[in-house]
Design a protein around this motif. Structure first.
Motif, PDB file in Angstrom:
ATOM      1  N   SER A 196      -7.531  -4.426  -3.084  1.00 20.13           N
ATOM      2  CA  SER A 196      -7.436  -5.706  -2.524  1.00 20.13           C
ATOM      3  C   SER A 196      -7.464  -6.488  -3.825  1.00 20.13           C
ATOM      4  CB  SER A 196      -8.612  -6.245  -1.553  1.00 20.13           C
ATOM      5  OG  SER A 196      -9.879  -6.053  -2.413  1.00 20.13           O
ATOM      6  N   MET A 197      -8.091  -6.204  -4.703  1.00 12.22           N
ATOM      7  CA  MET A 197      -7.983  -7.290  -5.988  1.00 12.22           C
ATOM      8  C   MET A 197      -6.184  -7.301  -6.585  1.00 12.22           C
ATOM      9  SD  MET A 197     -10.250  -9.054  -6.678  1.00 12.22           S
ATOM     10  CE  MET A 197      -9.821  -9.689  -8.342  1.00 12.22           C
ATOM     11  N   LEU A 198      -5.968  -6.025  -6.328  1.00  8.45           N
ATOM     12  CA  LEU A 198      -4.544  -5.866  -7.181  1.00  8.45           C
ATOM     13  C   LEU A 198      -3.543  -6.517  -6.324  1.00  8.45           C
ATOM     14  CD1 LEU A 198      -2.661  -3.895  -8.654  1.00  8.45           C
ATOM     15  CD2 LEU A 198      -2.321  -2.568  -6.753  1.00  8.45           C
ATOM     16  N   LEU A 199      -3.863  -6.453  -4.923  1.00  8.74           N
ATOM     17  CA  LEU A 199      -2.890  -7.180  -4.023  1.00  8.74           C
ATOM     18  C   LEU A 199      -3.092  -8.729  -4.399  1.00  8.74           C
ATOM     19  CD1 LEU A 199      -2.784  -5.637  -0.564  1.00  8.74           C
ATOM     20  CD2 LEU A 199      -0.850  -6.019  -2.115  1.00  8.74           C
ATOM     21  N   LEU A 257       3.251  14.103  12.123  1.00 12.73           N
ATOM     22  CA  LEU A 257       2.263  14.501  11.311  1.00 12.73           C
ATOM     23  C   LEU A 257       1.048  14.009  11.675  1.00 12.73           C
ATOM     24  CD1 LEU A 257       3.999  14.627   7.834  1.00 12.73           C
ATOM     25  CD2 LEU A 257       3.377  16.402   9.078  1.00 12.73           C
ATOM     26  N   SER A 258       0.590  13.555  12.792  1.00 10.90           N
ATOM     27  CA  SER A 258      -0.469  13.017  13.204  1.00 10.90           C
ATOM     28  C   SER A 258      -1.081  12.071  12.470  1.00 10.90           C
ATOM     29  CB  SER A 258      -1.438  14.107  13.858  1.00 10.90           C
ATOM     30  OG  SER A 258      -1.978  14.366  12.586  1.00 10.90           O
ATOM     31  N   ALA A 259      -0.271  11.065  11.786  1.00  7.20           N
ATOM     32  CA  ALA A 259      -0.955   9.900  11.012  1.00  7.20           C
ATOM     33  C   ALA A 259      -0.604   8.594  11.664  1.00  7.20           C
ATOM     34  CB  ALA A 259      -0.196  10.052   9.600  1.00  7.20           C
ATOM     35  N   ASP A 260      -1.442   8.433  12.901  1.00  3.91           N
ATOM     36  CA  ASP A 260      -0.755   7.386  13.710  1.00  3.91           C
ATOM     37  C   ASP A 260      -1.040   6.153  12.897  1.00  3.91           C
ATOM     38  OD1 ASP A 260      -3.423   8.004  13.509  1.00  3.91           O
ATOM     39  OD2 ASP A 260      -3.918   7.884  15.577  1.00  3.91           O
ATOM     40  N   PHE A 261      -2.161   6.029  12.048  1.00  3.74           N
ATOM     41  CA  PHE A 261      -2.384   4.612  11.556  1.00  3.74           C
ATOM     42  C   PHE A 261      -1.492   4.365  10.141  1.00  3.74           C
ATOM     43  CE2 PHE A 261      -4.510   2.424   7.837  1.00  3.74           C
ATOM     44  CZ  PHE A 261      -4.743   1.265   8.609  1.00  3.74           C
ATOM     45  N   LEU A 262      -0.980   5.462   9.772  1.00  5.00           N
ATOM     46  CA  LEU A 262      -0.341   5.153   8.767  1.00  5.00           C
ATOM     47  C   LEU A 262       1.292   4.911   9.212  1.00  5.00           C
ATOM     48  CD1 LEU A 262      -1.492   7.730   6.023  1.00  5.00           C
ATOM     49  CD2 LEU A 262      -1.361   5.324   5.825  1.00  5.00           C
ATOM     50  N   ALA A 263       1.463   5.420  10.415  1.00  9.45           N
ATOM     51  CA  ALA A 263       2.870   5.270  10.912  1.00  9.45           C
ATOM     52  C   ALA A 263       2.942   3.758  11.155  1.00  9.45           C
ATOM     53  CB  ALA A 263       3.118   5.989  12.155  1.00  9.45           C
ATOM     54  N   ALA A 264       1.788   3.288  11.765  1.00  9.59           N
ATOM     55  CA  ALA A 264       1.825   1.756  12.356  1.00  9.59           C
ATOM     56  C   ALA A 264       1.917   0.775  11.033  1.00  9.59           C
ATOM     57  CB  ALA A 264       0.453   1.535  12.915  1.00  9.59           C
ATOM     58  N   SER A 265       1.064   1.235   9.816  1.00  8.30           N
ATOM     59  CA  SER A 265       1.225   0.512   8.643  1.00  8.30           C
ATOM     60  C   SER A 265       2.561   0.797   7.905  1.00  8.30           C
ATOM     61  CB  SER A 265      -0.082   0.694   7.623  1.00  8.30           C
ATOM     62  OG  SER A 265      -0.485   1.909   7.623  1.00  8.30           O
ATOM     63  N   GLN A 266       3.255   1.655   8.167  1.00  7.84           N
ATOM     64  CA  GLN A 266       4.646   1.767   7.473  1.00  7.84           C
ATOM     65  C   GLN A 266       5.342   0.968   8.078  1.00  7.84           C
ATOM     66  OE1 GLN A 266       5.833   3.921   5.279  1.00  7.84           O
ATOM     67  NE2 GLN A 266       7.893   4.280   5.958  1.00  7.84           N
ATOM     68  N   ALA A 326       3.411  -2.189  -2.004  1.00  2.00           N
ATOM     69  CA  ALA A 326       3.887  -3.686  -1.687  1.00  2.00           C
ATOM     70  C   ALA A 326       3.644  -4.539  -2.698  1.00  2.00           C
ATOM     71  CB  ALA A 326       2.688  -3.985  -0.456  1.00  2.00           C
ATOM     72  N   ALA A 327       2.621  -4.542  -3.662  1.00  2.00           N
ATOM     73  CA  ALA A 327       2.337  -5.463  -4.884  1.00  2.00           C
ATOM     74  C   ALA A 327       3.672  -5.335  -5.784  1.00  2.00           C
ATOM     75  CB  ALA A 327       1.026  -4.787  -5.436  1.00  2.00           C
ATOM     76  N   GLU A 328       4.166  -4.022  -5.747  1.00  2.00           N
ATOM     77  CA  GLU A 328       5.369  -3.840  -6.846  1.00  2.00           C
ATOM     78  C   GLU A 328       6.483  -4.431  -6.273  1.00  2.00           C
ATOM     79  OE1 GLU A 328       7.218  -0.264  -5.860  1.00  2.00           O
ATOM     80  OE2 GLU A 328       8.846  -1.200  -6.627  1.00  2.00           O
ATOM     81  N   VAL A 329       6.838  -4.516  -5.015  1.00  2.00           N
ATOM     82  CA  VAL A 329       8.057  -5.280  -4.503  1.00  2.00           C
ATOM     83  C   VAL A 329       7.988  -6.824  -4.709  1.00  2.00           C
ATOM     84  CG1 VAL A 329       9.118  -5.704  -2.447  1.00  2.00           C
ATOM     85  CG2 VAL A 329       8.827  -3.295  -3.000  1.00  2.00           C
ATOM     86  N   VAL A 380      -1.979   7.980   0.685  1.00  9.73           N
ATOM     87  CA  VAL A 380      -0.924   7.263   1.060  1.00  9.73           C
ATOM     88  C   VAL A 380      -1.052   5.640   1.496  1.00  9.73           C
ATOM     89  CG1 VAL A 380       0.845   7.160   2.924  1.00  9.73           C
ATOM     90  CG2 VAL A 380       0.263   9.377   1.835  1.00  9.73           C
ATOM     91  N   PHE A 381      -2.172   5.170   1.933  1.00 12.23           N
ATOM     92  CA  PHE A 381      -2.722   4.064   2.141  1.00 12.23           C
ATOM     93  C   PHE A 381      -2.683   3.255   0.824  1.00 12.23           C
ATOM     94  CE2 PHE A 381      -6.001   0.949   2.514  1.00 12.23           C
ATOM     95  CZ  PHE A 381      -5.623   0.315   3.405  1.00 12.23           C
ATOM     96  N   PHE A 382      -3.387   3.694  -0.403  1.00 13.14           N
ATOM     97  CA  PHE A 382      -3.380   3.120  -1.576  1.00 13.14           C
ATOM     98  C   PHE A 382      -1.729   3.059  -1.978  1.00 13.14           C
ATOM     99  CE2 PHE A 382      -7.653   4.543  -1.562  1.00 13.14           C
ATOM    100  CZ  PHE A 382      -8.028   3.104  -1.375  1.00 13.14           C
ATOM    101  N   SER A 383      -1.092   3.896  -1.944  1.00  9.80           N
ATOM    102  CA  SER A 383       0.197   4.093  -2.462  1.00  9.80           C
ATOM    103  C   SER A 383       1.198   2.986  -1.800  1.00  9.80           C
ATOM    104  CB  SER A 383       1.110   5.352  -2.523  1.00  9.80           C
ATOM    105  OG  SER A 383       1.913   5.357  -1.642  1.00  9.80           O
ATOM    106  N   MET A 384       0.712   2.635  -0.414  1.00  9.07           N
ATOM    107  CA  MET A 384       1.508   1.534   0.437  1.00  9.07           C
ATOM    108  C   MET A 384       1.140   0.295  -0.384  1.00  9.07           C
ATOM    109  SD  MET A 384       1.601   2.299   4.140  1.00  9.07           S
ATOM    110  CE  MET A 384       2.719   3.562   5.011  1.00  9.07           C
ATOM    111  N   VAL A 385      -0.106   0.204  -0.745  1.00 13.16           N
ATOM    112  CA  VAL A 385      -0.812  -1.079  -1.332  1.00 13.16           C
ATOM    113  C   VAL A 385      -0.157  -1.308  -2.727  1.00 13.16           C
ATOM    114  CG1 VAL A 385      -2.624  -2.288  -2.360  1.00 13.16           C
ATOM    115  CG2 VAL A 385      -2.814  -1.061  -0.208  1.00 13.16           C
ATOM    116  N   VAL A 386       0.028  -0.188  -3.339  1.00  9.70           N
ATOM    117  CA  VAL A 386       0.867  -0.485  -4.566  1.00  9.70           C
ATOM    118  C   VAL A 386       2.277  -0.687  -4.468  1.00  9.70           C
ATOM    119  CG1 VAL A 386       1.315   0.621  -7.019  1.00  9.70           C
ATOM    120  CG2 VAL A 386      -0.836   0.908  -6.077  1.00  9.70           C
TER     121      VAL A 386
END
Lengths: 101, 171
Positions: B148-151, B52-61, A71-74, A63-69
């Motif tokens: 990170s390169m992709l971003l 779903l106890s995904a605290d880090f992903l909730a924050a990054s969402q 963000a790039a996509e948007v 999910v972390f990587f799909s979020m990165v993608v």
């Protein structure tokens, strides 16, 4: 009633179908982009639900990587939409037939 | 008992919030309303991540989707605001034809959900941030760097695309 894995899976399926309906029926490119985000969110939700119920954090990494993608996509998608609007004064996808012949 | 009831109530509230605002995003005629409804969908999904106890992903969402992507989308709506005055049809004519693949896809998904046997263990309830950090810097270090390169590439590409050009009349 206890909240089980199936609740999340059905919710994810619903969200995904709503997103597909948006992509298929809307004409505004921005709304289509938003619908794609809906679909991505649905899949992310499914991933996290499985990650929790299998007791393995690997799904969350996905999910972390799909979020990165996403963000790039948007970013790229909106840049394209802005350029499109500058050229055509419209973001109606029916008028975007540059690649069609 | 009361805690159990509260948990249920919050869960169903989040579900209704997410699905309801997702429907508004897709079927509302006003673009700006759709964009703001997306805010509630994304927040609802973030709340479900907490469940779903995904605290880090909730924050990054909240940070990535609500803070970044949604802002970009609203910027896009405003930058193309002249759409409002042009009274083009907002939806395609094949709206009912489009229902067909949607229902088909939904049917397939629900069929799979019904027929599949998930071998589940007892769900974990611990926060996973520490786990995620360790995995990102060991097993998944290479994908992390690639991401990170992709971003970086996407950022540069987006700027390059959207920048106004002096010789814009030529192309």
């Amino acid at each position: 009633m206890i909240i089980s894995l199936n609740h999340y899976l059905v919710l994810g399926a619903f969200l995904f179908c709503i997103g597909v309906a948006g992509v298929l029926t809307r004409k505004n490119a921005i709304i289509i982009l938003a619908s794609v985000e809906l679909m991505l969110n649905a899949v992310n939700l499914t991933f996290i639900a499985f990650a929790r119920h299998w007791g393995d954090a690997t799904g969350q990494i996905f999910v972390f990587f799909s979020m990165v993608v996403a963000a790039a996509e948007v970013a790229v998608g909106l840049a394209i939409i802005v350029v499109l609007f500058r050229h055509k004064e419209s973001i109606n996808i029916d008028e975007v037939n540059l690649l069609k012949w | 008992m009361i805690l159990h009831f509260l948990t249920q109530a919050v869960f169903w509230f989040l579900v209704i919030l997410t699905v309801g605002s997702a429907i508004v995003v897709v079927f509302n005629k006003r673009i700006l309303h759709s964009a703001f409804a997306l805010l509630f969908t994304l927040c609802g999904v973030a709340g479900l991540y907490v469940f779903l106890s995904a605290d880090f992903l909730a924050a990054s969402q909240m940070l990535v989707y609500v803070g970044g992507i949604l802002t970009l989308i609203i910027f896009g709506v405003f930058l193309t605001a002249r759409m409002y005055n042009m009274s083009i049809p907002e939806q395609t004519h094949q709206r009912f034809l489009a229902l067909l693949p949607v229902l088909g896809l939904g049917g397939i998904i629900f069929y799979v959900l019904n027929s599949a046997e998930w071998h589940l263990i007892t769900p974990m309830v611990a926060p996973t941030t520490e786990n995620l950090g360790k995995m990102l810097l060991t097993t998944y270090l290479v994908p992390f760097e690639v991401a990170s390169m992709l971003l970086l590439a996407a950022l540069i590409g987006a700027i390059r695309l959207a920048r106004p050009r002096k010789e814009d009349h030529d192309d």
